[in-house]
Design a protein around this motif. Structure first.
Motif, PDB file in Angstrom:
ATOM      1  N   THR A  56       0.842  -1.189   0.000  1.00 61.80           N
ATOM      2  CA  THR A  56       0.000   0.000   0.000  1.00 61.80           C
ATOM      3  C   THR A  56       0.878   1.240   0.000  1.00 61.80           C
ATOM      4  OG1 THR A  56      -0.157   0.020   2.422  1.00 61.80           O
ATOM      5  CG2 THR A  56      -1.927  -1.095   1.215  1.00 61.80           C
ATOM      6  N   ASP A  57       0.365   2.301  -0.610  1.00 58.61           N
ATOM      7  CA  ASP A  57       1.091   3.572  -0.648  1.00 58.61           C
ATOM      8  C   ASP A  57       0.822   4.409   0.596  1.00 58.61           C
ATOM      9  OD1 ASP A  57       2.240   3.599  -3.498  1.00 58.61           O
ATOM     10  OD2 ASP A  57       0.133   3.098  -3.836  1.00 58.61           O
ATOM     11  N   ALA A  58      -0.329   4.197   1.220  1.00 58.25           N
ATOM     12  CA  ALA A  58      -0.709   4.935   2.428  1.00 58.25           C
ATOM     13  C   ALA A  58      -1.892   4.223   3.057  1.00 58.25           C
ATOM     14  CB  ALA A  58      -1.080   6.378   2.093  1.00 58.25           C
ATOM     15  N   ALA A  59      -2.175   4.580   4.307  1.00 63.05           N
ATOM     16  CA  ALA A  59      -3.368   4.084   4.995  1.00 63.05           C
ATOM     17  C   ALA A  59      -4.235   5.283   5.358  1.00 63.05           C
ATOM     18  CB  ALA A  59      -3.006   3.301   6.244  1.00 63.05           C
ATOM     19  N   MET A  60      -5.532   5.161   5.148  1.00 57.65           N
ATOM     20  CA  MET A  60      -6.479   6.233   5.424  1.00 57.65           C
ATOM     21  C   MET A  60      -7.244   5.932   6.704  1.00 57.65           C
ATOM     22  SD  MET A  60      -9.645   7.712   3.092  1.00 57.65           S
ATOM     23  CE  MET A  60     -10.895   6.474   3.438  1.00 57.65           C
ATOM     24  N   VAL A  61      -7.181   6.862   7.644  1.00 55.52           N
ATOM     25  CA  VAL A  61      -8.015   6.778   8.843  1.00 55.52           C
ATOM     26  C   VAL A  61      -8.925   7.998   8.831  1.00 55.52           C
ATOM     27  CG1 VAL A  61      -8.076   6.631  11.344  1.00 55.52           C
ATOM     28  CG2 VAL A  61      -6.192   5.573  10.092  1.00 55.52           C
ATOM     29  N   LEU A  62     -10.216   7.748   8.840  1.00 51.08           N
ATOM     30  CA  LEU A  62     -11.200   8.813   8.671  1.00 51.08           C
ATOM     31  C   LEU A  62     -12.038   8.977   9.926  1.00 51.08           C
ATOM     32  CD1 LEU A  62     -13.053  10.782   7.092  1.00 51.08           C
ATOM     33  CD2 LEU A  62     -14.192   8.779   6.124  1.00 51.08           C
ATOM     34  N   PHE A  63     -12.124  10.220  10.385  1.00 51.29           N
ATOM     35  CA  PHE A  63     -12.995  10.568  11.503  1.00 51.29           C
ATOM     36  C   PHE A  63     -14.058  11.543  11.009  1.00 51.29           C
ATOM     37  CE2 PHE A  63      -9.018   9.315  13.467  1.00 51.29           C
ATOM     38  CZ  PHE A  63      -9.447   8.494  14.500  1.00 51.29           C
ATOM     39  N   ASN A  64     -15.306  11.240  11.337  1.00 49.51           N
ATOM     40  CA  ASN A  64     -16.400  12.146  11.010  1.00 49.51           C
ATOM     41  C   ASN A  64     -16.302  13.416  11.856  1.00 49.51           C
ATOM     42  OD1 ASN A  64     -17.754  10.417   9.118  1.00 49.51           O
ATOM     43  ND2 ASN A  64     -18.521   9.219  10.854  1.00 49.51           N
ATOM     44  N   ALA A  65     -17.126  14.389  11.496  1.00 51.18           N
ATOM     45  CA  ALA A  65     -17.086  15.666  12.213  1.00 51.18           C
ATOM     46  C   ALA A  65     -17.411  15.525  13.692  1.00 51.18           C
ATOM     47  CB  ALA A  65     -18.045  16.652  11.553  1.00 51.18           C
ATOM     48  N   ASP A  66     -18.150  14.479  14.062  1.00 49.02           N
ATOM     49  CA  ASP A  66     -18.476  14.291  15.477  1.00 49.02           C
ATOM     50  C   ASP A  66     -17.420  13.474  16.215  1.00 49.02           C
ATOM     51  OD1 ASP A  66     -18.913  11.713  14.583  1.00 49.02           O
ATOM     52  OD2 ASP A  66     -20.928  11.531  15.432  1.00 49.02           O
ATOM     53  N   SER A  68     -16.479  10.380  15.486  1.00 48.56           N
ATOM     54  CA  SER A  68     -16.622   8.934  15.279  1.00 48.56           C
ATOM     55  C   SER A  68     -15.773   8.496  14.088  1.00 48.56           C
ATOM     56  CB  SER A  68     -18.088   8.569  15.047  1.00 48.56           C
ATOM     57  OG  SER A  68     -18.603   9.232  13.908  1.00 48.56           O
ATOM     58  N   ARG A  69     -15.298   7.253  14.146  1.00 50.51           N
ATOM     59  CA  ARG A  69     -14.434   6.731  13.087  1.00 50.51           C
ATOM     60  C   ARG A  69     -15.287   6.057  12.017  1.00 50.51           C
ATOM     61  NH1 ARG A  69      -8.585   3.866  14.063  1.00 50.51           N
ATOM     62  NH2 ARG A  69      -8.281   2.919  11.988  1.00 50.51           N
ATOM     63  N   ALA A  70     -15.026   6.360  10.765  1.00 48.59           N
ATOM     64  CA  ALA A  70     -15.765   5.786   9.646  1.00 48.59           C
ATOM     65  C   ALA A  70     -14.877   4.810   8.889  1.00 48.59           C
ATOM     66  CB  ALA A  70     -16.251   6.887   8.706  1.00 48.59           C
ATOM     67  N   GLU A  71     -15.492   3.745   8.377  1.00 52.06           N
ATOM     68  CA  GLU A  71     -14.727   2.714   7.692  1.00 52.06           C
ATOM     69  C   GLU A  71     -14.212   3.179   6.330  1.00 52.06           C
ATOM     70  OE1 GLU A  71     -18.183   0.713   9.908  1.00 52.06           O
ATOM     71  OE2 GLU A  71     -17.862   2.473   8.640  1.00 52.06           O
ATOM     72  N   MET A  72     -15.021   3.983   5.634  1.00 49.98           N
ATOM     73  CA  MET A  72     -14.702   4.275   4.244  1.00 49.98           C
ATOM     74  C   MET A  72     -15.463   5.508   3.790  1.00 49.98           C
ATOM     75  SD  MET A  72     -13.150   3.610   1.480  1.00 49.98           S
ATOM     76  CE  MET A  72     -13.278   3.774  -0.298  1.00 49.98           C
ATOM     77  N   SER A  73     -14.911   6.218   2.815  1.00 51.65           N
ATOM     78  CA  SER A  73     -15.590   7.340   2.177  1.00 51.65           C
ATOM     79  C   SER A  73     -15.128   7.417   0.731  1.00 51.65           C
ATOM     80  CB  SER A  73     -15.288   8.662   2.885  1.00 51.65           C
ATOM     81  OG  SER A  73     -15.714   9.764   2.099  1.00 51.65           O
ATOM     82  N   GLY A  74     -16.080   7.353  -0.195  1.00 51.56           N
ATOM     83  CA  GLY A  74     -15.718   7.446  -1.604  1.00 51.56           C
ATOM     84  C   GLY A  74     -15.237   8.824  -1.995  1.00 51.56           C
ATOM     85  N   LEU A  95      -2.892   4.350  -7.079  1.00 49.81           N
ATOM     86  CA  LEU A  95      -2.488   4.378  -5.683  1.00 49.81           C
ATOM     87  C   LEU A  95      -3.246   3.286  -4.931  1.00 49.81           C
ATOM     88  CD1 LEU A  95      -2.723   8.235  -5.150  1.00 49.81           C
ATOM     89  CD2 LEU A  95      -0.604   6.906  -5.162  1.00 49.81           C
ATOM     90  N   ARG A  96      -2.547   2.576  -4.067  1.00 51.13           N
ATOM     91  CA  ARG A  96      -3.183   1.554  -3.232  1.00 51.13           C
ATOM     92  C   ARG A  96      -3.254   2.104  -1.814  1.00 51.13           C
ATOM     93  NH1 ARG A  96      -3.841  -3.526  -4.606  1.00 51.13           N
ATOM     94  NH2 ARG A  96      -3.224  -4.328  -2.557  1.00 51.13           N
ATOM     95  N   ILE A  97      -4.471   2.264  -1.326  1.00 52.68           N
ATOM     96  CA  ILE A  97      -4.701   2.918  -0.038  1.00 52.68           C
ATOM     97  C   ILE A  97      -5.423   1.961   0.891  1.00 52.68           C
ATOM     98  CG2 ILE A  97      -5.837   4.849   1.124  1.00 52.68           C
ATOM     99  CD1 ILE A  97      -5.529   6.428  -1.494  1.00 52.68           C
ATOM    100  N   GLY A  98      -4.832   1.721   2.053  1.00 52.03           N
ATOM    101  CA  GLY A  98      -5.477   0.895   3.061  1.00 52.03           C
ATOM    102  C   GLY A  98      -6.555   1.678   3.784  1.00 52.03           C
ATOM    103  N   THR A  99      -7.703   1.058   3.994  1.00 51.52           N
ATOM    104  CA  THR A  99      -8.802   1.682   4.744  1.00 51.52           C
ATOM    105  C   THR A  99      -9.335   0.668   5.751  1.00 51.52           C
ATOM    106  OG1 THR A  99     -10.712   0.961   3.424  1.00 51.52           O
ATOM    107  CG2 THR A  99      -9.440   2.814   2.559  1.00 51.52           C
ATOM    108  N   ASP A 100     -10.206   1.120   6.615  1.00 53.05           N
ATOM    109  CA  ASP A 100     -10.828   0.197   7.569  1.00 53.05           C
ATOM    110  C   ASP A 100     -11.753  -0.797   6.874  1.00 53.05           C
ATOM    111  OD1 ASP A 100      -9.471   1.473   9.552  1.00 53.05           O
ATOM    112  OD2 ASP A 100     -11.217   2.416  10.491  1.00 53.05           O
TER     113      ASP A 100
END
Length: 266
Positions: A56-66, A68-74, A95-100
């Motif tokens: 993978t080129d990077a890992a994505m960790v996404l937090f919503n505005a509140d 909370s952690r989200a698994e994925m976002s297109g 690009l290969r990106i790791g997500t939850d």
């Protein structure tokens, strides 16, 4: 921390690179994403280094505005891909990106506007979502006239797609928030057909009504195809603009990402 701000059809994100996920990441997201007391965004994306074996080129960790952690976002992954390209990643290849939700590949193409890229995302499969049972959610759908056409889907994260006559006549904020709460936290999409695609309005868990949702577009396109509202290539029209969803296994999402600004945070 230096962040960049991007949006995918009005669904906006703050993106930063870190070596280790901060312990206070949820509160950091709440503060930075606040529309009045922070920078303002629908979510905070933290990019971690990719795997040492270059899978993978990077890992994505996404937090919503509140927070909370989200698994994925297109939309979010397109914004991250643009940030990676701006930081030096090559436009040649994907690009290969790791997500939850697993590893996703993103192909990025430059446009005539230096602030805008087009991206094609391998979103993985769209599978059947959580069971709703015969409880509060179903009673709500029946009471409000939404029970004729609905389905759940999983695009790494859970969705409830509801077919209606006209999405412009639906109070997505009220009904979306109530259904999401009753279902224990789910993204809610309202869709209606049109001659060359579908209209979509979305309530995103942890955020609220947004101008666009990439995973929601994929879930909605799958449901619309199953219901005979669209073919295997679906134009999904949202308040922020349009994306194209190519159904199959995997599903592909095509849409833009736009750079807004660089933000230096103390």
């Amino acid at each position: 921390m230096r962040l960049t701000k991007h949006h995918g059809l009005g669904n906006d994100f703050l993106v930063g690179s870190v070596d280790v996920l901060p312990d206070d990441a949820p509160s950091l997201a709440r503060g930075l994403c606040h529309r009045n007391r922070g920078v303002g965004a629908d979510g905070l994306i933290l990019a971690l280094p990719g795997n040492s074996d270059a899978s993978t080129d990077a890992a994505m960790v996404l937090f919503n505005a509140d927070g909370s952690r989200a698994e994925m976002s297109g939309n979010g992954i397109r914004c991250l891909a643009q940030a990676l390209v701006q930081a030096g990643a090559s436009l040649d290849g994907a690009l290969r990106i790791g997500t939850d939700a697993g590893v996703r590949t993103v192909s990025v193409t430059a446009t005539d506007d230096p602030a805008v890229v087009q991206a094609r995302v391998d979103m993985g499969p769209v599978s059947t979502g959580p069971e709703l049972g015969d409880g509060d959610v179903l009673r709500y759908l029946r009471h409000h006239g939404f029970a004729d056409q609905f389905a759940t889907a999983t695009v790494g994260n859970p969705h409830l797609v509801i077919g209606v006559q006209d999405v412009h006549q639906v109070d997505a904020a009220r009904s979306g928030s109530e259904l999401s709460r009753l279902a224990g936290g789910i993204n809610v999409e309202f869709i209606s057909g049109m001659p060359d695609g579908i209209n979509l309005r979305v309530w995103e868990r942890g955020v609220g009504v947004t101008e666009a949702c990439g995973t929601g577009a994929c879930a909605a396109a799958q449901a619309a195809h199953r219901w005979g509202l669209a073919g295997p290539v679906v134009r999904v029209c949202m308040p922020g603009g349009d994306v194209v969803v190519e159904l199959g296994d995997p599903v592909f999402l095509l849409g833009p990402a736009e750079f807004i600004a660089t933000v230096d945070c103390d």
